[in-house]
Design a protein around this motif. Structure first.
Motif, mmCIF file in Angstrom:
data_model
loop_
_atom_site.group_PDB
_atom_site.id
_atom_site.type_symbol
_atom_site.label_atom_id
_atom_site.label_comp_id
_atom_site.label_asym_id
_atom_site.label_seq_id
_atom_site.Cartn_x
_atom_site.Cartn_y
_atom_site.Cartn_z
ATOM 1 N N HIS A 11 63.694 60.600 42.149
ATOM 2 C CA HIS A 11 63.627 60.262 40.725
ATOM 3 C C HIS A 11 64.731 59.276 40.350
ATOM 4 N N VAL A 23 57.134 61.937 45.717
ATOM 5 C CA VAL A 23 56.760 62.009 44.299
ATOM 6 C C VAL A 23 55.300 61.594 44.139
ATOM 7 N N SER A 61 55.306 58.570 39.317
ATOM 8 C CA SER A 61 55.943 57.261 39.483
ATOM 9 C C SER A 61 55.392 56.257 38.482
ATOM 10 N N TYR A 91 57.290 56.278 35.151
ATOM 11 C CA TYR A 91 58.580 55.593 35.134
ATOM 12 C C TYR A 91 58.455 54.100 34.835
#
Length: 310
Positions: free
Chosen positions: A14, A248, A253, A256
């Motif tokens: 992350h 992930v 993703s 983000y």
């Protein structure tokens, strides 16, 4: 594995996603600052690809070169031309002609384009939620592109917006068409092939422009911005992204990536390169809602359109 080490392992991907999206968000204002007043876009494209190609060779100091199947070599060349040459050229020329805010918002439609291509190729299928999200997101993106003709958007230009849109299309085609080939090999191997080929293709076109750049006229802030564009936005963020994707979910993703327009807008306004218009903000919300609907449709199935590539 201790609880502390498990926590570290779960947090690192992350952190990698946050860092790489911050770096990519900084692309937009810094590209706009340097191009085309100080550096010709073709010179910056060629120079950044050459520097990235050199970075891609560094892992060979401690890592044995991975053999590529002969059948995959034409595909690697195609990937290099698409995401290395075409996307990079469109992004740099596009941002030399348009607003960094508009550019960062338009580029967020990549997950929607990936969905559309996946459905066309039979990899995915439409649902009501996906169709609603696709219509909303594409409508918002087209509206942002067309604001380039508005007299009130003095920093924006229609053709610059179109180039950013085409760059997003190139990224989407790469992610769908070359996904299986890229997944077969180490990240460092894929990046080495893509950027070494891209550099060889572009250097003959940009070498003259690199030599004729007026380096003496550059101020220290412009030099620093140019060095940032040359060295950081390509190789390192892509390494971090692929590292994160090992653990992930793509759905996570994708979320983000929406840090990028927020950071790009804040930087652009703070640097005096642009200002946020109410209509652009409205269209951005429409895009975000559209992509949010598409991402929500994947939560039950636990798969999603891929994440972005720069």
């Amino acid at each position: 594995m201790t609880p502390q080490s498990r926590l570290s392992t779960s947090v690192k991907p992350h952190i990698a996603l946050i860092v790489c999206n911050i770096v990519w968000a900084m692309d937009y204002p810094f590209y706009n600052l340097v191009l085309p007043r100080w550096v010709d876009p073709i010179a910056m494209v060629s120079g950044s690809l050459a520097v990235t190609a050199l970075f891609s060779l560094v892992p060979l100091l401690w890592q044995r070169g991975e053999r590529i199947d002969r059948r995959d070599i034409p595909k690697m060349i195609g990937a290099a031309l698409l995401v290395g040459v075409m996307r990079k050229t469109l992004i740099m020329y596009g941002l030399s002609k348009t607003s960094p805010i508009d550019g960062s918002i338009i580029d967020t439609i990549v997950p929607l384009l990936v969905l559309l291509l996946s459905v066309i190729l039979g990899i995915d299928r439409f649902t009501r939620l996906k169709v609603a999200g696709l219509v909303l997101g594409m409508g918002g993106a087209i509206a942002v592109v067309l604001t380039g003709v508005s007299a009130s958007h003095t920093h924006s230009h229609l053709w610059g917006n179109v180039m950013i849109f085409l760059a997003a299309c190139a990224t989407s085609v790469y992610m769908v068409w070359f996904k299986r080939v890229v997944a077969k090999y180490n990240v460092t191997t894929v990046l080495r092939w893509i950027y070494c080929i891209s550099a060889v293709v572009m250097l003959p076109f940009g070498f003259r422009a690199i030599l004729h750049t007026d380096y003496a006229a550059m101020t220290i802030p412009i030099v620093l911005a140019s060095l940032f564009v040359l060295t950081l936005p390509t190789y390192l963020p892509n390494l971090m992204l692929n590292y994160a994707l090992k653990t992930v979910q793509p759905t996570v993703s994708s979320i983000y990536t929406y840090l990028q327009p927020v950071i790009a807008i804040a930087l652009s306004v703070a640097m005096g390169l642009d200002r946020l218009h109410w209509d652009t903000a409205l269209f951005a919300v429409v895009i975000f809602v559209g992509v949010g609907l598409v991402l929500r449709s994947y939560l039950v199935r636990r798969d999603a359109p891929g994440s972005r590539v720069h």
